[in-house]
Design a protein around this motif. Structure first.
Motif, PDB file in Angstrom:
ATOM      1  N   ALA A   1       7.840 -36.059 -52.601  1.00  0.00           N
ATOM      2  CA  ALA A   1       8.057 -33.801 -53.166  1.00  0.00           C
ATOM      3  C   ALA A   1       8.691 -34.054 -54.611  1.00  0.00           C
ATOM      4  O   ALA A   1       7.960 -33.079 -55.167  1.00  0.00           O
ATOM      5  N   ARG A   2       9.714 -34.575 -54.690  1.00  0.00           N
ATOM      6  CA  ARG A   2      10.288 -34.673 -56.593  1.00  0.00           C
ATOM      7  C   ARG A   2       8.986 -34.812 -57.007  1.00  0.00           C
ATOM      8  O   ARG A   2       9.315 -34.465 -58.169  1.00  0.00           O
ATOM      9  N   ARG A   3       8.251 -36.099 -57.070  1.00  0.00           N
ATOM     10  CA  ARG A   3       7.565 -36.002 -57.492  1.00  0.00           C
ATOM     11  C   ARG A   3       6.850 -35.186 -58.229  1.00  0.00           C
ATOM     12  O   ARG A   3       6.220 -34.518 -59.231  1.00  0.00           O
ATOM     13  N   VAL A   4       5.921 -34.698 -56.878  1.00  0.00           N
ATOM     14  CA  VAL A   4       5.802 -33.453 -57.158  1.00  0.00           C
ATOM     15  C   VAL A   4       5.561 -31.928 -57.724  1.00  0.00           C
ATOM     16  O   VAL A   4       5.269 -31.158 -58.385  1.00  0.00           O
ATOM     17  N   TYR A   5       6.944 -31.960 -57.904  1.00  0.00           N
ATOM     18  CA  TYR A   5       7.601 -30.707 -57.721  1.00  0.00           C
ATOM     19  C   TYR A   5       7.530 -30.450 -59.269  1.00  0.00           C
ATOM     20  O   TYR A   5       8.601 -31.776 -59.530  1.00  0.00           O
ATOM     21  N   GLN A   6       7.334 -29.482 -60.486  1.00  0.00           N
ATOM     22  CA  GLN A   6       8.065 -29.521 -61.805  1.00  0.00           C
ATOM     23  C   GLN A   6       8.660 -29.150 -62.493  1.00  0.00           C
ATOM     24  O   GLN A   6       8.366 -28.602 -63.349  1.00  0.00           O
ATOM     25  N   GLY A   7      10.584 -28.252 -61.190  1.00  0.00           N
ATOM     26  CA  GLY A   7      11.276 -28.164 -62.043  1.00  0.00           C
ATOM     27  C   GLY A   7      12.175 -30.010 -62.160  1.00  0.00           C
ATOM     28  O   GLY A   7      11.892 -30.454 -61.459  1.00  0.00           O
ATOM     29  N   ASP A   8      12.920 -28.997 -62.560  1.00  0.00           N
ATOM     30  CA  ASP A   8      14.326 -29.848 -62.646  1.00  0.00           C
ATOM     31  C   ASP A   8      15.424 -29.307 -61.710  1.00  0.00           C
ATOM     32  O   ASP A   8      17.230 -29.755 -61.822  1.00  0.00           O
ATOM     33  N   ASP A   9      15.696 -28.384 -60.982  1.00  0.00           N
ATOM     34  CA  ASP A   9      16.332 -28.096 -59.974  1.00  0.00           C
ATOM     35  C   ASP A   9      16.056 -29.079 -58.640  1.00  0.00           C
ATOM     36  O   ASP A   9      15.199 -29.676 -58.085  1.00  0.00           O
ATOM     37  N   ASP A  10      16.754 -28.330 -57.155  1.00  0.00           N
ATOM     38  CA  ASP A  10      16.267 -28.693 -56.280  1.00  0.00           C
ATOM     39  C   ASP A  10      15.541 -28.369 -55.131  1.00  0.00           C
ATOM     40  O   ASP A  10      15.237 -28.016 -53.620  1.00  0.00           O
ATOM     41  N   GLY A  11      14.101 -27.361 -56.052  1.00  0.00           N
ATOM     42  CA  GLY A  11      13.441 -26.684 -55.614  1.00  0.00           C
ATOM     43  C   GLY A  11      11.989 -27.769 -54.886  1.00  0.00           C
ATOM     44  O   GLY A  11      11.588 -27.064 -54.326  1.00  0.00           O
ATOM     45  N   TRP A  12      12.159 -29.156 -55.423  1.00  0.00           N
ATOM     46  CA  TRP A  12      11.586 -30.304 -54.254  1.00  0.00           C
ATOM     47  C   TRP A  12      12.005 -29.618 -53.088  1.00  0.00           C
ATOM     48  O   TRP A  12      10.895 -29.964 -52.204  1.00  0.00           O
ATOM     49  N   ARG A  13      12.604 -29.391 -52.673  1.00  0.00           N
ATOM     50  CA  ARG A  13      12.700 -29.138 -51.186  1.00  0.00           C
ATOM     51  C   ARG A  13      12.143 -28.200 -50.804  1.00  0.00           C
ATOM     52  O   ARG A  13      12.083 -28.111 -49.398  1.00  0.00           O
ATOM     53  N   SER A  14      11.389 -27.059 -51.781  1.00  0.00           N
ATOM     54  CA  SER A  14      10.279 -26.013 -50.527  1.00  0.00           C
ATOM     55  C   SER A  14       9.087 -26.962 -50.185  1.00  0.00           C
ATOM     56  O   SER A  14       8.276 -26.744 -49.034  1.00  0.00           O
ATOM     57  N   LEU A  15       9.224 -28.477 -50.922  1.00  0.00           N
ATOM     58  CA  LEU A  15       7.826 -29.368 -50.861  1.00  0.00           C
ATOM     59  C   LEU A  15       8.010 -30.372 -50.059  1.00  0.00           C
ATOM     60  O   LEU A  15       7.212 -30.891 -49.118  1.00  0.00           O
ATOM     61  N   MET A  16       8.993 -30.261 -48.692  1.00  0.00           N
ATOM     62  CA  MET A  16       9.331 -30.652 -48.003  1.00  0.00           C
ATOM     63  C   MET A  16       8.342 -31.377 -47.158  1.00  0.00           C
ATOM     64  O   MET A  16       7.869 -31.810 -46.340  1.00  0.00           O
ATOM     65  N   GLU A  17       8.319 -29.688 -45.991  1.00  0.00           N
ATOM     66  CA  GLU A  17       7.821 -29.751 -45.349  1.00  0.00           C
ATOM     67  C   GLU A  17       5.499 -29.725 -45.272  1.00  0.00           C
ATOM     68  O   GLU A  17       5.293 -30.322 -44.616  1.00  0.00           O
ATOM     69  N   PRO A  18       5.152 -29.631 -46.371  1.00  0.00           N
ATOM     70  CA  PRO A  18       4.146 -29.669 -47.199  1.00  0.00           C
ATOM     71  C   PRO A  18       3.979 -31.829 -47.157  1.00  0.00           C
ATOM     72  O   PRO A  18       2.811 -31.958 -46.725  1.00  0.00           O
ATOM     73  N   ALA A  19       5.596 -32.038 -47.864  1.00  0.00           N
ATOM     74  CA  ALA A  19       5.566 -33.505 -47.471  1.00  0.00           C
ATOM     75  C   ALA A  19       5.321 -33.670 -46.228  1.00  0.00           C
ATOM     76  O   ALA A  19       3.993 -35.092 -46.684  1.00  0.00           O
ATOM     77  N   ARG A  20       5.979 -33.807 -45.318  1.00  0.00           N
ATOM     78  CA  ARG A  20       5.420 -34.022 -43.992  1.00  0.00           C
ATOM     79  C   ARG A  20       4.268 -34.576 -43.594  1.00  0.00           C
ATOM     80  O   ARG A  20       3.743 -34.660 -42.907  1.00  0.00           O
ATOM     81  N   ARG A  21       2.995 -32.947 -43.298  1.00  0.00           N
ATOM     82  CA  ARG A  21       1.961 -32.826 -43.227  1.00  0.00           C
ATOM     83  C   ARG A  21       1.047 -33.301 -43.797  1.00  0.00           C
ATOM     84  O   ARG A  21       0.134 -34.274 -43.289  1.00  0.00           O
ATOM     85  N   ALA A  22       1.497 -33.582 -45.716  1.00  0.00           N
ATOM     86  CA  ALA A  22       0.568 -34.680 -45.918  1.00  0.00           C
ATOM     87  C   ALA A  22       0.900 -36.390 -45.274  1.00  0.00           C
ATOM     88  O   ALA A  22      -0.636 -36.704 -45.173  1.00  0.00           O
ATOM     89  N   ALA A  23       1.810 -36.428 -45.248  1.00  0.00           N
ATOM     90  CA  ALA A  23       1.953 -38.119 -44.543  1.00  0.00           C
ATOM     91  C   ALA A  23       0.987 -38.432 -43.222  1.00  0.00           C
ATOM     92  O   ALA A  23       0.846 -38.784 -42.403  1.00  0.00           O
ATOM     93  N   ARG A  24       1.235 -36.881 -42.180  1.00  0.00           N
ATOM     94  CA  ARG A  24       0.594 -36.563 -41.640  1.00  0.00           C
ATOM     95  C   ARG A  24      -1.047 -36.440 -41.406  1.00  0.00           C
ATOM     96  O   ARG A  24      -1.577 -37.753 -40.534  1.00  0.00           O
ATOM     97  N   ARG A  25      -1.246 -35.989 -41.793  1.00  0.00           N
ATOM     98  CA  ARG A  25      -2.791 -35.520 -42.309  1.00  0.00           C
ATOM     99  C   ARG A  25      -3.609 -37.324 -42.503  1.00  0.00           C
ATOM    100  O   ARG A  25      -5.035 -38.010 -42.280  1.00  0.00           O
ATOM    101  N   LEU A  26      -2.604 -38.070 -44.394  1.00  0.00           N
ATOM    102  CA  LEU A  26      -2.799 -39.746 -44.089  1.00  0.00           C
ATOM    103  C   LEU A  26      -2.594 -40.311 -43.471  1.00  0.00           C
ATOM    104  O   LEU A  26      -3.556 -42.322 -42.667  1.00  0.00           O
TER     105      LEU A  26
END
Length: 94
Positions: free
Chosen positions: A35-60
């Motif tokens: 999530a941190r690698r994909v997020y393009q900001g420098d704040d904690d907005g990466w947290r909004s990508l946590m569930e999508p990252a978990r879903r990506a892990a499930r797909r893989l």
């Protein structure tokens, strides 16, 4: 799913594969690293990508490319509850 969501999903899956490739074969990663690698900001907005990252892990995991681990043991993608780690698939010795 929008085009942007699909693009983020693809980037998260690639980030998981890239992070694991750069680690030892037995290492694990946290979905937050992707999530941190994909997020393009420098704040904690990466947290909004946590569930999508978990879903990506499930797909893989469903595709047989990674394993989802809890407590050091692999769990099925549908079984995982709470914090998870992701690792390369371990093949049994021949």
């Amino acid at each position: 799913m929008t085009g942007n969501e699909q693009q983020i999903d693809t980037r998260l899956e690639q980030a998981i594969r890239d992070l694991l490739e750069r680690r030892s074969p037995s290492a694990t990663i946290c979905p937050s690293e992707a999530a941190r690698r994909v997020y393009q900001g420098d704040d904690d907005g990466w947290r909004s990508l946590m569930e999508p990252a978990r879903r990506a892990a499930r797909r893989l995991a469903e595709a047989g490319q990674v394993e989802i681990v809890q407590g050091g043991r692999p769990v099925g993608p549908a079984e995982a509850r709470g914090p998870i780690r992701i690792r390369r698939v371990r093949r049994p010795p021949r």
